[in-house]
Design a protein around this motif. Structure first.
Motif, PDB file in Angstrom:
ATOM      1  N   GLY A 148      39.107  24.239  28.883  1.00 42.83           N
ATOM      2  CA  GLY A 148      39.649  25.546  28.500  1.00 42.83           C
ATOM      3  C   GLY A 148      38.734  26.634  29.023  1.00 42.83           C
ATOM      4  O   GLY A 148      37.814  26.374  29.810  1.00 42.83           O
ATOM      5  N   ALA A 149      38.995  27.869  28.563  1.00 43.97           N
ATOM      6  CA  ALA A 149      38.210  28.990  29.088  1.00 43.97           C
ATOM      7  C   ALA A 149      36.755  28.915  28.635  1.00 43.97           C
ATOM      8  O   ALA A 149      35.866  29.403  29.338  1.00 43.97           O
ATOM      9  N   THR A 150      36.500  28.339  27.471  1.00 42.02           N
ATOM     10  CA  THR A 150      35.101  28.233  27.045  1.00 42.02           C
ATOM     11  C   THR A 150      34.313  27.416  28.068  1.00 42.02           C
ATOM     12  O   THR A 150      33.248  27.841  28.543  1.00 42.02           O
ATOM     13  N   HIS A 192      34.133  38.247  24.591  1.00 44.27           N
ATOM     14  CA  HIS A 192      34.762  37.208  23.753  1.00 44.27           C
ATOM     15  C   HIS A 192      33.695  36.227  23.268  1.00 44.27           C
ATOM     16  O   HIS A 192      32.728  35.936  23.985  1.00 44.27           O
ATOM     17  N   ALA A 194      33.746  33.202  23.153  1.00 45.52           N
ATOM     18  CA  ALA A 194      33.629  32.027  24.029  1.00 45.52           C
ATOM     19  C   ALA A 194      32.567  32.247  25.106  1.00 45.52           C
ATOM     20  O   ALA A 194      31.906  31.296  25.536  1.00 45.52           O
ATOM     21  N   VAL A 241      40.988  40.022  23.913  1.00 45.22           N
ATOM     22  CA  VAL A 241      41.820  39.137  23.088  1.00 45.22           C
ATOM     23  C   VAL A 241      42.608  39.908  22.021  1.00 45.22           C
ATOM     24  O   VAL A 241      43.633  39.435  21.534  1.00 45.22           O
ATOM     25  N   ASP A 266      35.511  36.758  32.613  1.00 45.27           N
ATOM     26  CA  ASP A 266      36.267  35.940  31.664  1.00 45.27           C
ATOM     27  C   ASP A 266      37.699  36.480  31.670  1.00 45.27           C
ATOM     28  O   ASP A 266      37.972  37.543  31.115  1.00 45.27           O
ATOM     29  N   ALA A 268      40.515  34.579  30.642  1.00 48.36           N
ATOM     30  CA  ALA A 268      41.216  33.433  30.039  1.00 48.36           C
ATOM     31  C   ALA A 268      42.727  33.589  30.147  1.00 48.36           C
ATOM     32  O   ALA A 268      43.426  32.712  30.630  1.00 48.36           O
ATOM     33  N   ASP A 295      42.736  30.282  31.958  1.00 47.80           N
ATOM     34  CA  ASP A 295      43.391  29.144  31.295  1.00 47.80           C
ATOM     35  C   ASP A 295      44.808  29.004  31.806  1.00 47.80           C
ATOM     36  O   ASP A 295      45.564  29.991  31.810  1.00 47.80           O
ATOM     37  N   HIS A 297      46.622  26.834  30.127  1.00 46.60           N
ATOM     38  CA  HIS A 297      47.317  26.530  28.857  1.00 46.60           C
ATOM     39  C   HIS A 297      47.654  27.795  28.071  1.00 46.60           C
ATOM     40  O   HIS A 297      48.294  27.695  27.028  1.00 46.60           O
ATOM     41  N   LYS A 298      47.240  28.939  28.556  1.00 50.38           N
ATOM     42  CA  LYS A 298      47.650  30.180  27.882  1.00 50.38           C
ATOM     43  C   LYS A 298      48.895  30.723  28.608  1.00 50.38           C
ATOM     44  O   LYS A 298      49.980  30.194  28.443  1.00 50.38           O
TER      45      LYS A 298
HETATM   46  C1  LIG Z   1      39.314  36.351  26.646  1.00 46.54           C
HETATM   47  C2  LIG Z   1      39.161  34.939  26.157  1.00 46.54           C
HETATM   48  N1  LIG Z   1      38.117  34.204  26.567  1.00 46.54           N
HETATM   49  C3  LIG Z   1      37.941  32.927  26.173  1.00 46.54           C
HETATM   50  C4  LIG Z   1      38.819  32.317  25.311  1.00 46.54           C
HETATM   51  C5  LIG Z   1      38.583  30.882  24.896  1.00 46.54           C
HETATM   52  O1  LIG Z   1      39.538  30.052  25.485  1.00 46.54           O
HETATM   53  P1  LIG Z   1      39.642  28.483  25.195  1.00 46.54           P
HETATM   54  O2  LIG Z   1      40.153  28.380  23.798  1.00 46.54           O
HETATM   55  O3  LIG Z   1      40.601  27.972  26.205  1.00 46.54           O
HETATM   56  O4  LIG Z   1      38.280  27.880  25.335  1.00 46.54           O
HETATM   57  C6  LIG Z   1      39.924  33.044  24.855  1.00 46.54           C
HETATM   58  C7  LIG Z   1      40.867  32.454  23.897  1.00 46.54           C
HETATM   59  O5  LIG Z   1      41.750  33.118  23.388  1.00 46.54           O
HETATM   60  C8  LIG Z   1      40.109  34.381  25.306  1.00 46.54           C
HETATM   61  O6  LIG Z   1      41.178  35.109  24.911  1.00 46.54           O
END
Ligand SMILES: Cc1ncc(COP(=O)(O)O)c(C=O)c1O
Length: 461
Positions: A148-150, A192, A194, A241, A266, A268, A295, A297-298
């Motif tokens: 994922g984005a993290t 974020h 993450a 977000v 970032d 995502a 991502d 998956h988003k």
């Molecule tokens: C801007 C942003 N960065 C990072 C993330 C984290 O993404 P993930 O849950 O795929 O690790 C999100 C999740 O909503 C996000 O909106």
């Protein structure tokens, strides 16, 4: 009847019926998504206890295992793949991606190396190239699919960390950070969580970054930027977000470049705005960065989990991620395991390939534009009812408050309990609010109008 795992013939003979049953149940589940409660009923959640039993000695019949999952598990899922789920940033899966995922599950490929799966490696490479082209990233951008984005942020930041330290004569991949020149890290006030987590994972610390102030929409204010000395990483954001706003990339990247810093974005969900001519101005200049996290998956609406790490300099990504051993192929420049933190990995790129092949450039732009339009419709419905829309709705995100914190919490709880739609809470610029993220391919105007009516009824109660 119990089929012992040693009875391979019996298991093979039962497989077609088992998978057909799974397909039938999955289709029934998907067919029900549009009209069922979005949040599961409390009784359905309580019934999950039925899945918690002592691990059996002799195993259970596979068809019984599947039936239990469907009968007890399905009702306790959240209809987040349905049309009226507006929590977090959660797109439902496109049928083309879902079909690809089912086929990929049958393939059961390890996408670590081309020799392990020529099909997965080839589709990975094509999907990454298409993503780069779609988002306007530099030709030759390297990348890989991660959870994922993290993890995409962590992957990019590891590459950036090693690259800026190498420019200052330090081999971080080999020697770690003990004794290294300090790396200056810059983030915006609205970074974020993450990215902070990813900074912690790559040894740069969640809390030691210089924080630049942000404006009322959460964008970094480029009017007073500090001087940067030594190795430096600047972390920017495409798509806040809460508000959906993006940092002003053109002045920020120019400033970072003057100081020799690595620029990471970032993105995502927000990076997908670059795929729509109408939304692309929101992320103007983003392609000038050094690395990007996104991502699938988003907003691209593939299944979980599917993050994408993209890095302009293939060598930087590779030297941070490669692993060598006598039993592994020597030439690793394009091998997925040498461009991502994981070695063994599922073939995430296949679904991305299928989603992009199905949508085409036009379809991705339409998906982005339609969800943005529906977010504006939601915001309009809230404003018309006298509720406070707290953000400029520049993308697919809406932040709305219903008076004070207590009342806002009560409205959110009533919305979730009502089951027509699902929105989550947030705090935006000191005010308790409800977040609405329109990210799913199957949301229609009618779904938005039904949701507006449900939220208004909760607020009027
Ligand atoms: C801007 C942003 N960065 C990072 C993330 C984290 O993404 P993930 O849950 O795929 O690790 C999100 C999740 O909503 C996000 O909106």
């Amino acid at each position: 009847m119990t089929a012992p795992v040693s009875d391979v013939r019996a298991i093979l003979a039962a497989r077609p019926a088992l998978l057909q049953d799974a397909c039938r149940r999955a289709l029934a589940y998907l067919d029900g998504l549009g009209e069922r409660r979005v949040a599961p009923a409390a009784e359905a959640v309580a019934a999950l206890r039925g899945l918690d039993f002592a691990l059996p000695g002799p195993g259970l019949d596979a068809s019984h295992v599947l039936a239990m999952l469907d009968e007890l598990g399905s009702p306790a899922t959240v209809a987040s793949a349905g049309p009226r789920y507006f929590g977090f940033v959660t797109g439902g899966t496109l049928p083309a991606a879902q079909a690809a995922a089912w086929l990929v599950a049958a393939w059961d490929q390890n996408a670590a190396l081309a020799v392990m799966s020529p099909a997965a490696a080839a589709l990975n490479a094509v999907a990454l190239r298409w993503v780069g082209e779609l988002l306007g990233l530099p030709a030759g951008t390297a990348g890989g699919f991660v959870t994922g984005a993290t993890m995409a942020n962590a992957t990019c930041l590891a590459a950036g960390r090693d690259a800026v330290l190498a420019r200052h004569g330090w081999d971080a991949a080999g020697q770690g950070l003990a004794g290294a020149p300090p790396v200056t890290v810059v983030v915006g006030a609205e970074v974020h969580a993450a990215v902070r987590k990813a900074l912690g994972l790559v040894g740069l610390g969640r809390d030691r970054a210089t924080v630049l102030p942000a404006d009322g929409q959460g964008r970094i204010d480029p009017s007073a930027l500090p001087a940067l000395g030594g190795p430096a990483l600047v972390c920017l954001q495409a798509g806040n977000v809460n508000s959906g706003a993006s940092d002003p990339f053109v002045p920020l990247i120019a400033w970072a470049r003057e100081h020799g810093a690595w620029v990471h974005v970032d993105g995502a969900f927000g990076l997908w705005a670059a795929a729509s001519p109408a939304a692309a101005p929101q992320v103007a200049g983003v392609g000038e960065a050094d690395s990007w996290a996104a991502d699938a998956h988003k907003w691209l609406n593939t299944t979980y989990d599917c993050g994408i790490a993209l890095v302009r300099d293939r060598g930087a990504l590779r030297s941070a991620m490669e692993a060598t051993a006598a039993y592994l192929p020597g030439e690793g420049g394009t091998e997925p395991m040498n461009l991502t933190p994981q070695s063994s990995q599922r073939a995430r790129g296949v679904e991305v390939w299928a989603a992009l092949a199905f949508l085409g450039r036009d379809g991705v732009a339409e998906l982005v534009d339609r969800t943005c339009r529906l977010a504006r419709r939601f915001a309009g419905g809230m404003a018309q009812a006298g509720h406070d829309v707290l953000n400029e709705v520049v993308l697919n995100q809406v932040v709305v408050a219903f008076g004070d914190a207590e009342r806002t919490d009560a409205v959110i709880a009533a919305v979730q309990d009502g089951g027509t739609c699902w929105c989550g809470p947030t705090t935006w610029r000191g005010r308790k609010a409800m977040r609405v993220s329109v990210s799913c391919w199957n949301t229609t105007e009618e779904d938005i109008d039904r949701s507006i009516a449900a939220v208004r009824a909760c607020a009027e109660r």
